[in-house]
Design a protein around this motif. Structure first.
Motif, PDB file in Angstrom:
ATOM      1  N   LEU E 258       0.830  -1.202   0.000  1.00  0.00           N
ATOM      2  CA  LEU E 258       0.000   0.000   0.000  1.00  0.00           C
ATOM      3  C   LEU E 258       0.865   1.252   0.000  1.00  0.00           C
ATOM      4  O   LEU E 258       1.958   1.267   0.566  1.00  0.00           O
ATOM      5  CB  LEU E 258      -0.892   0.011   1.242  1.00  0.00           C
ATOM      6  N   PRO E 259       0.350   2.333  -0.608  1.00  0.00           N
ATOM      7  CA  PRO E 259       1.094   3.591  -0.606  1.00  0.00           C
ATOM      8  C   PRO E 259       1.491   4.019   0.799  1.00  0.00           C
ATOM      9  O   PRO E 259       2.624   4.435   1.029  1.00  0.00           O
ATOM     10  CB  PRO E 259       0.109   4.601  -1.200  1.00  0.00           C
ATOM     11  N   GLU E 260       0.569   3.869   1.763  1.00  0.00           N
ATOM     12  CA  GLU E 260       0.912   4.355   3.103  1.00  0.00           C
ATOM     13  C   GLU E 260       1.987   3.497   3.747  1.00  0.00           C
ATOM     14  O   GLU E 260       2.557   3.856   4.764  1.00  0.00           O
ATOM     15  CB  GLU E 260      -0.315   4.472   4.011  1.00  0.00           C
ATOM     16  N   TRP E 261       2.295   2.327   3.170  1.00  0.00           N
ATOM     17  CA  TRP E 261       3.428   1.542   3.651  1.00  0.00           C
ATOM     18  C   TRP E 261       4.666   1.761   2.773  1.00  0.00           C
ATOM     19  O   TRP E 261       5.644   1.057   2.919  1.00  0.00           O
ATOM     20  CB  TRP E 261       3.055   0.052   3.719  1.00  0.00           C
ATOM     21  N   GLY E 262       4.598   2.702   1.840  1.00  0.00           N
ATOM     22  CA  GLY E 262       5.794   3.090   1.107  1.00  0.00           C
ATOM     23  C   GLY E 262       5.898   2.664  -0.344  1.00  0.00           C
ATOM     24  O   GLY E 262       6.895   2.961  -0.997  1.00  0.00           O
ATOM     25  N   SER E 263       4.898   1.980  -0.865  1.00  0.00           N
ATOM     26  CA  SER E 263       4.972   1.544  -2.259  1.00  0.00           C
ATOM     27  C   SER E 263       4.231   2.511  -3.166  1.00  0.00           C
ATOM     28  O   SER E 263       3.043   2.740  -2.977  1.00  0.00           O
ATOM     29  CB  SER E 263       4.364   0.144  -2.411  1.00  0.00           C
TER      30      SER E 263
ATOM     31  N   LEU F 219       4.713   1.081 -13.178  1.00  0.00           N
ATOM     32  CA  LEU F 219       5.723   1.908 -12.497  1.00  0.00           C
ATOM     33  C   LEU F 219       5.155   3.248 -12.021  1.00  0.00           C
ATOM     34  O   LEU F 219       5.512   3.727 -10.949  1.00  0.00           O
ATOM     35  CB  LEU F 219       6.912   2.176 -13.428  1.00  0.00           C
ATOM     36  N   GLY F 220       4.298   3.839 -12.824  1.00  0.00           N
ATOM     37  CA  GLY F 220       3.801   5.178 -12.475  1.00  0.00           C
ATOM     38  C   GLY F 220       4.773   6.232 -12.973  1.00  0.00           C
ATOM     39  O   GLY F 220       5.987   5.988 -13.030  1.00  0.00           O
ATOM     40  N   ILE F 252      11.523  14.861  -7.809  1.00  0.00           N
ATOM     41  CA  ILE F 252      10.500  14.155  -8.596  1.00  0.00           C
ATOM     42  C   ILE F 252       9.722  13.183  -7.712  1.00  0.00           C
ATOM     43  O   ILE F 252       8.490  13.170  -7.710  1.00  0.00           O
ATOM     44  CB  ILE F 252      11.166  13.396  -9.764  1.00  0.00           C
ATOM     45  N   LEU F 253      10.446  12.364  -6.965  1.00  0.00           N
ATOM     46  CA  LEU F 253       9.789  11.334  -6.148  1.00  0.00           C
ATOM     47  C   LEU F 253       8.853  11.926  -5.101  1.00  0.00           C
ATOM     48  O   LEU F 253       7.836  11.334  -4.748  1.00  0.00           O
ATOM     49  CB  LEU F 253      10.843  10.464  -5.442  1.00  0.00           C
ATOM     50  N   SER F 254       9.210  13.093  -4.587  1.00  0.00           N
ATOM     51  CA  SER F 254       8.441  13.633  -3.456  1.00  0.00           C
ATOM     52  C   SER F 254       7.382  14.636  -3.866  1.00  0.00           C
ATOM     53  O   SER F 254       6.689  15.183  -3.008  1.00  0.00           O
ATOM     54  CB  SER F 254       9.397  14.297  -2.458  1.00  0.00           C
ATOM     55  N   TRP F 261      -0.805  10.070  -1.597  1.00  0.00           N
ATOM     56  CA  TRP F 261      -0.987  10.748  -2.876  1.00  0.00           C
ATOM     57  C   TRP F 261       0.042  10.258  -3.900  1.00  0.00           C
ATOM     58  O   TRP F 261       0.147  10.824  -4.973  1.00  0.00           O
ATOM     59  CB  TRP F 261      -0.897  12.273  -2.694  1.00  0.00           C
ATOM     60  N   GLY F 262       0.822   9.229  -3.560  1.00  0.00           N
ATOM     61  CA  GLY F 262       1.676   8.587  -4.556  1.00  0.00           C
ATOM     62  C   GLY F 262       3.173   8.826  -4.454  1.00  0.00           C
ATOM     63  O   GLY F 262       3.931   8.328  -5.276  1.00  0.00           O
ATOM     64  N   SER F 263       3.608   9.578  -3.463  1.00  0.00           N
ATOM     65  CA  SER F 263       5.043   9.844  -3.345  1.00  0.00           C
ATOM     66  C   SER F 263       5.695   8.890  -2.347  1.00  0.00           C
ATOM     67  O   SER F 263       5.297   8.850  -1.190  1.00  0.00           O
ATOM     68  CB  SER F 263       5.283  11.290  -2.888  1.00  0.00           C
ATOM     69  N   PRO F 264       6.719   8.144  -2.783  1.00  0.00           N
ATOM     70  CA  PRO F 264       7.364   7.220  -1.849  1.00  0.00           C
ATOM     71  C   PRO F 264       8.187   7.910  -0.769  1.00  0.00           C
ATOM     72  O   PRO F 264       8.475   7.297   0.249  1.00  0.00           O
ATOM     73  CB  PRO F 264       8.235   6.358  -2.756  1.00  0.00           C
ATOM     74  N   VAL F 265       8.582   9.149  -0.998  1.00  0.00           N
ATOM     75  CA  VAL F 265       9.291   9.905   0.059  1.00  0.00           C
ATOM     76  C   VAL F 265       8.674  11.293   0.204  1.00  0.00           C
ATOM     77  O   VAL F 265       8.121  11.845  -0.747  1.00  0.00           O
ATOM     78  CB  VAL F 265      10.813  10.071  -0.231  1.00  0.00           C
ATOM     79  N   LEU F 266       8.775  11.847   1.407  1.00  0.00           N
ATOM     80  CA  LEU F 266       8.287  13.204   1.654  1.00  0.00           C
ATOM     81  C   LEU F 266       9.361  14.219   1.261  1.00  0.00           C
ATOM     82  O   LEU F 266      10.550  13.906   1.313  1.00  0.00           O
ATOM     83  CB  LEU F 266       7.963  13.371   3.143  1.00  0.00           C
ATOM     84  N   PRO F 267       8.962  15.438   0.884  1.00  0.00           N
ATOM     85  CA  PRO F 267       9.930  16.470   0.508  1.00  0.00           C
ATOM     86  C   PRO F 267      10.915  16.744   1.642  1.00  0.00           C
ATOM     87  O   PRO F 267      10.485  16.948   2.781  1.00  0.00           O
ATOM     88  CB  PRO F 267       9.062  17.709   0.239  1.00  0.00           C
ATOM     89  N   GLN F 268      12.201  16.757   1.330  1.00  0.00           N
ATOM     90  CA  GLN F 268      13.213  16.966   2.357  1.00  0.00           C
ATOM     91  C   GLN F 268      14.303  17.940   1.929  1.00  0.00           C
ATOM     92  O   GLN F 268      15.346  18.036   2.579  1.00  0.00           O
ATOM     93  CB  GLN F 268      13.830  15.616   2.777  1.00  0.00           C
ATOM     94  N   ILE F 269      14.076  18.614   0.814  1.00  0.00           N
ATOM     95  CA  ILE F 269      14.940  19.747   0.472  1.00  0.00           C
ATOM     96  C   ILE F 269      14.002  20.912   0.152  1.00  0.00           C
ATOM     97  O   ILE F 269      12.849  20.705  -0.215  1.00  0.00           O
ATOM     98  CB  ILE F 269      15.909  19.448  -0.703  1.00  0.00           C
TER      99      ILE F 269
END
Lengths: 318, 318, 318, 318, 318, 318
Positions: E258-263, F219-220, F252-254, F261-269
């Motif tokens: 799931l997205p909330e688990w990082g995918s 992949l998205g 891009i990822l965040s 909402w689809g981002s595997p990582v949160l913004p960190q810069i």
């Protein structure tokens, strides 16, 4: 005089600071002895400190928010710096220092900020809107000179709220130029009014919020500001059910966007949608900018930022 | 005359009904022919119906919310009953029937309900509270005679809102006796005011909501009622920041309990906590009672009830 | 003798108290010395205390839940009151004090409460229901005399569970009168049974829960009570799949309403819907009432209440 | 004879099928005419069909779940295939076809599956566990021969439940070998019992669930199975509060893992944790396997699968 | 020599241990004195310890991750055991002890684990897949010898990651036999690659993660591994948009489900669905097994396990 | 010629339109007859239409995305307008109309938009960033001329993606001026790259998305674009683990901010935080602007907008 941000372990130093917090505690030795658990601050940051061997006179001399001259030693405690105070005295007029030099402030002067807000208010073309806005601003005119925008979240410093408003007005001006279908009067009014009740929602001194007011807890600044519009409309004899009054109240009520973020209604006019994003953009980027500024440049990561989902910000090496 | 609830497949019948909905549609034959897609109702329920072979005169004769005399046949369509109308005409004064006999209504008369509300209002001992409540009630006095409490959720019928208030007042009276630490004036005022702006939030006729008003969408009945308190306080010269005004506004703002249910603040005074549970208990049990009443007694399960997490209610055989 | 609720900073006092918690700790001086970290309580509240210079004999003399006579001084530590114990000794029979006088209890006596529960049980008209209820009550008859209703959430004191049941029965009686379509037998049975397995789910002494039982953790009181109904039905030779047995089990299983609150099924009979709201109303209002009672009247705000979404309750000045 | 999976647009065909669903509807022509809205199925899939010009005799001849011989034409309607039936008659004994050949079934025969379940039951070394399991299995012995595991979610076909159990037993056997700290008796018992009440929770015929039973709705299969353990323990004179009985009940109650998925308690013994993942793995992979099998090999994507968060499965071209 | 797991209150003991953590702190006596706040560990567990009266030499002698010989006394502090160190010295070569004997490790040797991984890699029949896998494994070949699989969640010890992979490969082998429609090459590759970037995401020493790398924080191991596949494909001249490359990247990206688990995407090929459940089953059961192993057998409950929704695991008495 | 937006009930009209959708359906008359279920569109909007009495030639003549000349009548069906087509023919070269005149397009020409994007790309001062951006843009250079930014959410028209990028670049330029601590190169690159893989994620024609590609589903676009950076870096020999490459991939990822909402990582810069809000602000305000434009000015409310939590937008009367 050394800035707090520059102090390092083992430094012996002397300087003026603000006693941001002070608590009298007892050691667990027998008999227990009093000591001060203190937070010292200046505009560059803050540091906790201990003053052992407190005398009865000391307890009647030192209070929070007072300025002091301190001679001390920087130690390490639980991986953090902590000051051991050797000598401490109250500041005297001869020292020539003022409280305002020791607290964090918006980068622009309160006068400057208030002037900008008034200039924008004057530029509102719709007279009814202008009068409603003026009525609400007048209520907090004085507090707007120094209130922060939040307790800790963002713009949490002297005149932070006015600074937040002024920066949002800049974004608002740009976005109205980019998208002329937006009503510029409503954007200006929405920006000035969206947090206008915060000075009555929170209890703050020198830019530091100590608590929320009863009114702030029972109503919240969003409903308070909506009430003020009602009050203003009655005062100026404006039809309470006119689209203009509804529109301004709607912008205020919806500016947190989602119910779980505190808004009882979702944005349903273009300017309400715009306001929410102008507000978010300014608040979030300010959090980032402030966190970077308070973090020594040698640190690649800032501390975690609660308003950014508890993420820290990284300094890229480009 | 047969009640709609009693009609069964293959019944031929004749009777008076209310045209609750009427839409002119076209068959997909060539050339297409007009027909009426109708919802007939009386106080016992409603049924969809078709009237094929519509004449141009018919289209100018029949409109929603008009009373008609119908002769028809009950058929089955997609496992549901549906009426095939053979003859239809408008009601004439000689028929001696009135619209109000054909709609669902609260079990008590509007007059009776309004009287009870006034009696309770009069029993409020704190004069300031009494005047604030009276001011708001006066705004919707007329609509309170017939407005439903919601579009579909609960008490969605003629005078449903007044009935909801009166039943809550009964619970309120009990709970104040059981727990004397509650302020009875505030409980009474909270119950009368909590949904007082609904008649301005929704557009309804004969107990049926057709839409929300602009004001209802942009502000919501909760913020509207809070505004009315402000208005009332200004009107009566009551201090806007007195605990009394804050308290009443707080009770209204918090009565949905959680932000995701529409309340910008959580209950923070005892009467606000009480009001939320009085409101929930009355609304939920009324949903259950109404669903059972509208379901033929031979059916063990009611239809699914949206306000009860889409669950149906079962009749136990004890 | 001074009640704990009345103690103020700098007070020197002497009195009897209950040692609610006691832990032997070591100072970080070298050599480390033992001291007692203590919680003293009486029926009016509790306070933490330190007893420095503990002797080996002391360590074999004082244990939690023992009564003591204390002579001490009230100090401030981290903005909270804390007692420095100067002298302490165990209570002797001559002191004439009893543990039960030092703990929080329901406002009605256990006997009184149990009698009410039995009286209501006897009034159940359906004999099968009555026998099923009696079987379950008998299982915990003794513990019902003193068990709390929860660990901390609500009614967390001596006989709190029985008190919760009795107060719910009052609401149940009212609501059955107001809405006669409800089956009063089921309401009575549901109220008495809904938490009936709690005394086996939790391990408590003197109204204070120390832990959950293995059974309590692995099954939870809701499933345990459902099992008891099965057991009772087998015992009395009642058809397990009769609507009556299913109905009682359903009321118990669904009384937390939503799955995320612990109910495996949602309420689907009228009495199950009613029970959930009767339970919530009583639990929440009791939390409010207890919090206000434990808060000195000079404080406008109670501490935060976990069961009310962590909100504090405010005393309005009307 | 053509399998339903092989039919294509414009095909004229004749063959035997099962009338899975049949509804009499009316055209909107005047006068309205009856027609059959039908779902035909065989073991390869299903297709909707229309039979226009239905005679009164037809309406008394054809019913759901009957076998018929059909001559028809495949058309396209809303981008889906649909049969226009030209001729239809009921199957006669001479046709030599049996209902079971026309429905989806587990890949292994019911006898085979039941034997495996019994063999595993017999291999349980702890006699008490064995007896508890046997008691519960006996309750549904007959239905286990043909019940599906769910309405639509997974293993929704003839003997799907027994097949699900057998496949889980294979995983269970492997995992107990891989991780010997798991108690194999509990794993076996947990797998056999976890869904054992489903045949009483759902009403099914030929592997197709038409509804849930009253008991299924009011208690749910999880609480029902927990009750059966109570019943079994009483029947066999086993201590209800023994760890063994608690353990088995716990495994059943917790096997959906989270409250929002229907479990009143979270897994708290190793075998309960294992069971949840054995169950999920088998259910999810079977959904994938079945979806692929029912999708023509020329289609790269299966339809969306509700149990997989509404995602479709893709056939990679490696 | 006494294992840490065996130490009990009041024990005097002597033995070799690893200084897992060491911090210099100051007492609040005047003048403050330095002491060591220490965590001692061996393979059986860990214990906090204090060493009072630290000399300047001591501060230059003892550092985290060094081996020491300790003579001490076990005390109780806040209901937990804590060591008071009387004497401490660094280990010398003559002591004949090695760091690796003092840390938790996978039950199989790194060499053994790596060999298994290579053997499975070699058994992949599709050459392209084999080369892509080999490229990624080569990147972390050395770290795979000792890296844990996570910071605290599961397999948090020496060679924990390789052990996790090997155990998953066992499950993978079984499930491919049970469900031949799964592509065994993809299952093998998916298992080996799913966490392959973790050694670059985390910074670890001796199986203990101290932090995440910048890359780990900014990209996360899932996106990092997807990038590696791109790199590998370019390196080996494999078409980046081939189903094979997409498939492998998809398996990696979707393995948290799931997205909330990082995918960022949900599993959409059979092997991706399988991988998620293989991974969950192994991780969760290992958490349970490890928690039981680290808990003294006399304790019926393990500590709470964060990865199991903060639940503790119970040892049934069967 | 009448624009679709201007058609009203009962209008007879003739004009050129695009057949956006066309499906052959059958009436349920016997024998069934074919008809066309059609969606006609032009740049001002779209309308559903029926063409009864379809001939076999018609079925081979008319296809979706073809231009036609239509003579028809506007009717009302289920409260919506619907065209009854009387005559229809394909467009011939002589008609002098082009498909592009019948579809919704960005307000600026594709050439103009692409030029702006290239101009900004050229202004990036860091050469490495510039080359990475150029590599990715080149991949979709052609599709950028006409692709929409989304299927339905926002900018769902011809060249919508390029238009979205250009408008974001305007905001980006402003915000970099307002907050000079932001790295302008990263902001520019982030804006150009954030959705750069969308043309490969979706399958679109004339600005209308018909489906997602296999790659898009597996992949998205977020992970695809991250891969492209890897590819670009390898192509240009740039260190894959340099902060610059990590930074661009991170932005891009965040950029969707939250995992759900689809981002595997949160913004960190800082630039990643900024990009998210620039993107949101532009997308949301465009939704509002487009909805207002497509709604006749006489309507006070637009239809509900899915991307704005299903709220409609209201035109205030100021």
């Amino acid at each position: 005089m050394t800035l707090i941000k520059q102090l390092q372990a083992q430094d012996e130093f002397m300087g003026f600071y603000l006693l941001k917090e002070l608590e009298v505690k007892q050691t667990n030795s027998t008999p227990a002895k009093d000591y001060f658990d203190i937070v010292l601050c200046d505009a560059s940051g803050q540091l906790s400190a201990k003053f052992w061997d407190v005398s009865p006179t000391d307890k009647e001399t030192f209070f929070p928010m007072g300025l002091v001259k301190v001679q001390g030693l920087v130690q390490t405690y639980r991986e953090k710096l902590q000051v051991k105070i050797n000598r401490i005295r109250k500041v005297t007029p001869e020292d020539g220092v003022a409280v305002k030099d020791f607290i964090r402030s918006a980068p622009l002067s309160p006068d400057n900020l208030i002037q900008t807000i008034h200039r924008v208010m004057d530029s509102i073309t719709n007279d009814t809107i202008k009068r409603l806005v003026a009525f609400c601003v007048e209520k907090v005119e004085e507090k707007l000179q120094h209130y922060p925008a939040a307790k800790t979240h963002h713009h949490a410093y002297f005149a932070g709220l006015a600074y937040h408003i002024v920066r949002m007005l800049e974004i608002g001006e740009f976005i109205c130029k980019q998208r002329p279908f937006l009503n510029e009067d409503l954007i200006k009014a929405g920006i000035i009014l969206h947090d206008i009740a915060k000075p009555e929602e929170m209890i703050a001194q020198l830019g530091i919020v100590s608590d929320y007011s009863v009114q702030g807890k029972l109503l919240g600044h969003i409903s308070m500001a909506a009430n003020w519009i009602t009050e203003a409309a009655i005062h100026h004899g404006i039809e309470l059910q006119s689209d203009l009054v509804l529109g301004l109240q709607h912008i205020i009520l919806s500016h947190h966007n989602l119910p779980e973020w505190g808004s009882p209604v979702l944005p349903q006019i273009p300017e309400a949608v715009a306001l929410h994003y102008i507000d978010s953009m300014d608040a979030k980027l300010q959090m980032v900018e402030d966190a970077l500024e308070l973090t020594p440049e040698t640190e690649p990561w800032t501390p975690m930022i609660r308003g950014l989902e508890n993420k820290a910000i990284y300094r890229l090496n480009l």
